[in-house]
Design a protein around this motif. Structure first.
Motif, PDB file in Angstrom:
ATOM      1  N   SER A 147       0.807  -1.222   0.000  1.00 23.87           N
ATOM      2  CA  SER A 147       0.000   0.000   0.000  1.00 23.87           C
ATOM      3  C   SER A 147       0.840   1.272   0.000  1.00 23.87           C
ATOM      4  N   MET A 148       2.147   1.143  -0.024  1.00 23.61           N
ATOM      5  CA  MET A 148       3.022   2.317   0.045  1.00 23.61           C
ATOM      6  C   MET A 148       3.598   2.639  -1.322  1.00 23.61           C
ATOM      7  N   HIS A 149       4.374   3.707  -1.374  1.00 26.41           N
ATOM      8  CA  HIS A 149       5.000   4.148  -2.617  1.00 26.41           C
ATOM      9  C   HIS A 149       6.517   4.204  -2.438  1.00 26.41           C
ATOM     10  N   TRP A 150       7.214   3.591  -3.372  1.00 29.82           N
ATOM     11  CA  TRP A 150       8.677   3.663  -3.426  1.00 29.82           C
ATOM     12  C   TRP A 150       9.080   4.462  -4.664  1.00 29.82           C
ATOM     13  N   GLY A 151      10.112   5.276  -4.510  1.00 26.22           N
ATOM     14  CA  GLY A 151      10.753   5.925  -5.640  1.00 26.22           C
ATOM     15  C   GLY A 151      12.249   5.718  -5.523  1.00 26.22           C
ATOM     16  N   ILE A 152      12.853   5.049  -6.500  1.00 24.88           N
ATOM     17  CA  ILE A 152      14.271   4.702  -6.411  1.00 24.88           C
ATOM     18  C   ILE A 152      14.947   4.979  -7.749  1.00 24.88           C
ATOM     19  N   LEU A 153      16.098   5.608  -7.694  1.00 30.19           N
ATOM     20  CA  LEU A 153      16.928   5.818  -8.877  1.00 30.19           C
ATOM     21  C   LEU A 153      18.380   5.604  -8.493  1.00 30.19           C
ATOM     22  N   ILE A 154      19.079   4.760  -9.277  1.00 31.88           N
ATOM     23  CA  ILE A 154      20.501   4.477  -9.051  1.00 31.88           C
ATOM     24  C   ILE A 154      21.219   4.710 -10.369  1.00 31.88           C
ATOM     25  N   VAL A 155      22.238   5.550 -10.339  1.00 30.66           N
ATOM     26  CA  VAL A 155      22.909   5.977 -11.567  1.00 30.66           C
ATOM     27  C   VAL A 155      24.422   5.821 -11.410  1.00 30.66           C
ATOM     28  N   ASP A 156      25.060   5.375 -12.483  1.00 28.48           N
ATOM     29  CA  ASP A 156      26.528   5.408 -12.598  1.00 28.48           C
ATOM     30  C   ASP A 156      26.859   6.633 -13.441  1.00 28.48           C
ATOM     31  N   PRO A 157      27.223   7.770 -12.815  1.00 28.07           N
ATOM     32  CA  PRO A 157      27.398   9.002 -13.589  1.00 28.07           C
ATOM     33  C   PRO A 157      28.609   8.958 -14.501  1.00 28.07           C
ATOM     34  N   GLY A 158      29.609   8.165 -14.143  1.00 27.04           N
ATOM     35  CA  GLY A 158      30.797   8.084 -14.984  1.00 27.04           C
ATOM     36  C   GLY A 158      30.490   7.525 -16.351  1.00 27.04           C
ATOM     37  N   ARG A 159      29.561   6.583 -16.401  1.00 25.78           N
ATOM     38  CA  ARG A 159      29.158   5.979 -17.671  1.00 25.78           C
ATOM     39  C   ARG A 159      27.865   6.581 -18.221  1.00 25.78           C
ATOM     40  N   GLY A 160      27.206   7.426 -17.419  1.00 25.45           N
ATOM     41  CA  GLY A 160      25.914   7.932 -17.845  1.00 25.45           C
ATOM     42  C   GLY A 160      24.879   6.837 -17.913  1.00 25.45           C
ATOM     43  N   GLU A 161      24.974   5.869 -17.005  1.00 21.87           N
ATOM     44  CA  GLU A 161      24.141   4.676 -17.064  1.00 21.87           C
ATOM     45  C   GLU A 161      23.175   4.626 -15.875  1.00 21.87           C
ATOM     46  N   THR A 162      21.918   4.378 -16.174  1.00 19.70           N
ATOM     47  CA  THR A 162      20.935   4.148 -15.119  1.00 19.70           C
ATOM     48  C   THR A 162      20.926   2.672 -14.775  1.00 19.70           C
ATOM     49  N   LEU A 163      21.251   2.329 -13.538  1.00 23.16           N
ATOM     50  CA  LEU A 163      21.314   0.938 -13.107  1.00 23.16           C
ATOM     51  C   LEU A 163      19.967   0.440 -12.610  1.00 23.16           C
ATOM     52  N   TYR A 164      19.165   1.345 -12.062  1.00 23.87           N
ATOM     53  CA  TYR A 164      17.836   0.945 -11.598  1.00 23.87           C
ATOM     54  C   TYR A 164      16.963   2.186 -11.527  1.00 23.87           C
ATOM     55  N   SER A 165      15.690   2.021 -11.904  1.00 20.52           N
ATOM     56  CA  SER A 165      14.744   3.141 -11.840  1.00 20.52           C
ATOM     57  C   SER A 165      13.360   2.597 -11.524  1.00 20.52           C
ATOM     58  N   HIS A 166      12.736   3.195 -10.541  1.00 22.89           N
ATOM     59  CA  HIS A 166      11.361   2.843 -10.181  1.00 22.89           C
ATOM     60  C   HIS A 166      10.679   4.107  -9.675  1.00 22.89           C
ATOM     61  N   ASN A 167       9.681   4.575 -10.395  1.00 22.50           N
ATOM     62  CA  ASN A 167       8.975   5.814 -10.040  1.00 22.50           C
ATOM     63  C   ASN A 167       9.934   6.994  -9.887  1.00 22.50           C
ATOM     64  N   ALA A 168      10.957   7.028 -10.715  1.00 22.08           N
ATOM     65  CA  ALA A 168      12.006   8.042 -10.552  1.00 22.08           C
ATOM     66  C   ALA A 168      11.526   9.456 -10.833  1.00 22.08           C
ATOM     67  N   ASP A 169      10.426   9.589 -11.568  1.00 19.85           N
ATOM     68  CA  ASP A 169       9.923  10.922 -11.898  1.00 19.85           C
ATOM     69  C   ASP A 169       8.673  11.296 -11.112  1.00 19.85           C
ATOM     70  N   LYS A 170       8.255  10.438 -10.199  1.00 20.47           N
ATOM     71  CA  LYS A 170       7.116  10.748  -9.350  1.00 20.47           C
ATOM     72  C   LYS A 170       7.562  11.634  -8.186  1.00 20.47           C
ATOM     73  N   LEU A 171       6.623  12.429  -7.674  1.00 23.97           N
ATOM     74  CA  LEU A 171       6.928  13.311  -6.551  1.00 23.97           C
ATOM     75  C   LEU A 171       6.689  12.595  -5.232  1.00 23.97           C
ATOM     76  N   PHE A 172       7.620  12.800  -4.299  1.00 17.08           N
ATOM     77  CA  PHE A 172       7.540  12.225  -2.958  1.00 17.08           C
ATOM     78  C   PHE A 172       7.804  13.312  -1.928  1.00 17.08           C
ATOM     79  N   MET A 173       7.237  13.122  -0.744  1.00 14.17           N
ATOM     80  CA  MET A 173       7.586  13.976   0.381  1.00 14.17           C
ATOM     81  C   MET A 173       8.992  13.557   0.827  1.00 14.17           C
ATOM     82  N   PRO A 174       9.987  14.451   0.724  1.00 21.28           N
ATOM     83  CA  PRO A 174      11.373  14.033   0.947  1.00 21.28           C
ATOM     84  C   PRO A 174      11.813  14.042   2.390  1.00 21.28           C
ATOM     85  N   ALA A 175      11.035  14.677   3.278  1.00 20.19           N
ATOM     86  CA  ALA A 175      11.499  14.913   4.649  1.00 20.19           C
ATOM     87  C   ALA A 175      12.865  15.607   4.569  1.00 20.19           C
ATOM     88  N   SER A 176      13.833  15.181   5.354  1.00 18.24           N
ATOM     89  CA  SER A 176      15.099  15.923   5.420  1.00 18.24           C
ATOM     90  C   SER A 176      15.999  15.736   4.208  1.00 18.24           C
TER      91      SER A 176
END
Length: 505
Positions: free
Chosen positions: A56-85
């Motif tokens: 019933s919850m929402h996860w947003g996850i993005l993992i990137v290798d910036p050296g290669r410009g490669e996205t290793l994992y993406s799930h709801n990466a463009d959705k808005l979440f309450m970020p807290a701190s």
């Protein structure tokens, strides 16, 4: 030394022990070739976040290798979440970029009246711009130290008496000291203290409560670090200590049940409840009047330096003449005090200081514009964030994992990266993740910002793989009903796995 991935898989499973619904992770294969490593990572994260208890919850996850410009994992990466701190990543990065690491906050003292034979014949006016370091945290437990230093500066000018009062100048922060959408129920808590241009001890006082010698004796309470502010109204009572061998119920009844909160009379802080004979307890209370707290602490510090303050009425129209001043430490010194313990009020001061420095108007609305323009300039999508405060206490802040990773990447390429990176909490070492990911490849490796609000938990930052590649990641969780530790088990497992990953093999 990094563990091998088979051992790491075992460590991940161990970290999830006691959470039966996450047990399917045990079937995850150990990656071999680079393609297999990437596939294994995807299988791992998918299995973690698809556990039935998270349905019933929402996860947003993005993992990137910036050296290669490669996205290793993406799930709801463009959705808005309450970020807290995690909002502090946006605030801190913008402050470093726009104010610069050598930025300092001034505090100045002004004479409103003539100085004759060591006596200021009028008021002493103190003008601040938000120095966030007049605190026990920043001064080795001695919050009054910088105020005593200002007293020394007055004495160096021969001033030993102030006929008038110590008064606060008009604040350049002209809106509410509280952030938009902060929880009303939390306003007495230290972490929810408001901010102003004069800001003492991170906006709160400790209240130390001592039980009497025996049941029925009066209760004593004192404040610290300033002993004269806030005023306390003590209505607590002493009860008998639990005797040796007492039942659990009797022992529980003898525990301190002290409450500390703003009295409805608005004349002070009410200390109520019960405390066992000979016992003591320390509570915290946020100041409702930040400049009043600062002035009271300054008055106390000056009197300790032998400067007499008469508090007599004086001419409030007299000319102001500069007497003395001080500068705060630099932003580079303040960043670890901000990010590692996730200090909310420093975030709000940075937020309003950005507004004041860049627009001339020290309000949250102006700060919102400054931070938003910076995020857009860095390439964050316009629909990838909503900025309402600088700390993340507001439940009206929203951000996507992609926006956070964009900020992390910009800072990775910044000349101030090492400062930004070192200011973040380090897994198993310090800050808000000092007790997490111990005994895994992430310990001493992963640098990341946490975030916590009711039903919101986040972890975003940097981790270096076993073959030396720096990865950027953001994991945001909202609307969960499980204990927060279940969410932490997922992000800790993810951090440990990434730290042991080999992408080049």
């Amino acid at each position: 030394m990094h563990r091998s991935l088979p051992l790491l898989r075992l460590a991940v499973l161990t970290s999830l022990a006691g959470c039966a619904s996450l047990a399917p992770v045990a079937t995850t294969a150990t990656p071999g070739a680079p393609a297999d490593s990437r596939a294994a990572l995807r299988r791992l994260v998918d299995s973690l976040i698809s556990a039935p208890e998270f349905r019933s919850m929402h996860w947003g996850i993005l993992i990137v290798d910036p050296g290669r410009g490669e996205t290793l994992y993406s799930h709801n990466a463009d959705k808005l979440f309450m970020p807290a701190s995690n909002q502090k990543l946006l605030t801190g990065s913008t402050a470093l970029t726009q104010l610069g690491p050598d930025y300092r906050w001034p505090t100045t003292l002004w004479a409103r009246g003539a100085v004759r034979e060591g006596v200021l014949e009028g008021d002493l006016v103190v003008r601040g711009q938000g120095d966030p370091t007049v605190s026990a945290h920043a001064h080795a437990g001695d919050a009054l130290a910088p105020l005593r230093a200002l007293g020394d500066s007055l004495r160096a000018r021969g001033i030993t008496r102030i006929r008038g009062r110590i008064v606060a100048a008009a604040s350049p922060f002209t809106d509410s000291p509280l952030g938009f959408g902060w929880s009303f129920d939390d306003l007495d808590a230290a972490y929810s203290a408001g901010v102003d241009a004069l800001y003492f001890n991170e906006g709160f006082s400790e209240v130390v409560v001592y039980g009497g010698a025996k049941s029925g004796d009066s209760v004593r309470a004192v404040t610290r670090p300033a002993t004269t502010y806030p005023t306390l109204i003590v209505r607590a009572r002493t009860v008998a200590r639990a005797p040796a061998g007492a039942s659990a119920a009797d022992s529980l009844a003898a525990r301190p049940r002290i409450t500390v909160g703003q009295d409805s009379s608005h004349t002070g802080v009410l200390v109520a409840g019960t405390i066992a004979a000979g016992d003591s307890v320390v509570e915290e209370i946020a100041f409702r009047d930040q400049s009043g707290a600062y002035v009271a602490a300054m008055r106390e510090a000056f009197r300790a330096q032998g400067i007499i303050v008469d508090e007599a009425p004086s001419d409030t129209t007299a000319r102001l003449d500069s007497l003395a001043g001080m500068w705060s430490p630099t932003l580079r010194d303040i960043m670890p005090l901000f990010e590692k313990p996730s200090q909310n009020q420093i975030g709000e001061i940075l937020f309003k200081s950005l507004a004041l420095a860049k627009t001339g108007v020290g309000t949250a609305d102006s700060a919102q514009q400054v931070v938003s323009r910076q995020l857009l300039a860095w390439g964050a999508p316009p629909d990838g964030f909503v900025v309402r405060d600088g700390s993340g206490l507001s439940r009206h802040d929203y951000v996507s994992p992609r926006t956070i990773v964009t900020v992390l990447d910009v800072m990775r390429r910044s000349p101030d990266f090492r400062l930004f990176y070192d200011a973040l909490p380090i897994a198993g070492v310090d800050g808000t993740i000092r007790n997490r990911m111990k005994g895994t490849p992430a310990e001493g490796n992963l640098h990341a910002k946490t975030g916590t609000l009711d039903k919101a938990r986040s972890l975003s930052g940097y981790v270096t793989t076993a073959d030396g590649r720096m990865l950027l990641f953001s994991a945001l969780a909202n609307n969960y009903t499980v204990p927060t530790r279940r969410v932490d088990q997922v992000t800790d497992a993810l951090g440990a796995w990434l730290a042991g990953l080999r992408l080049d093999r």
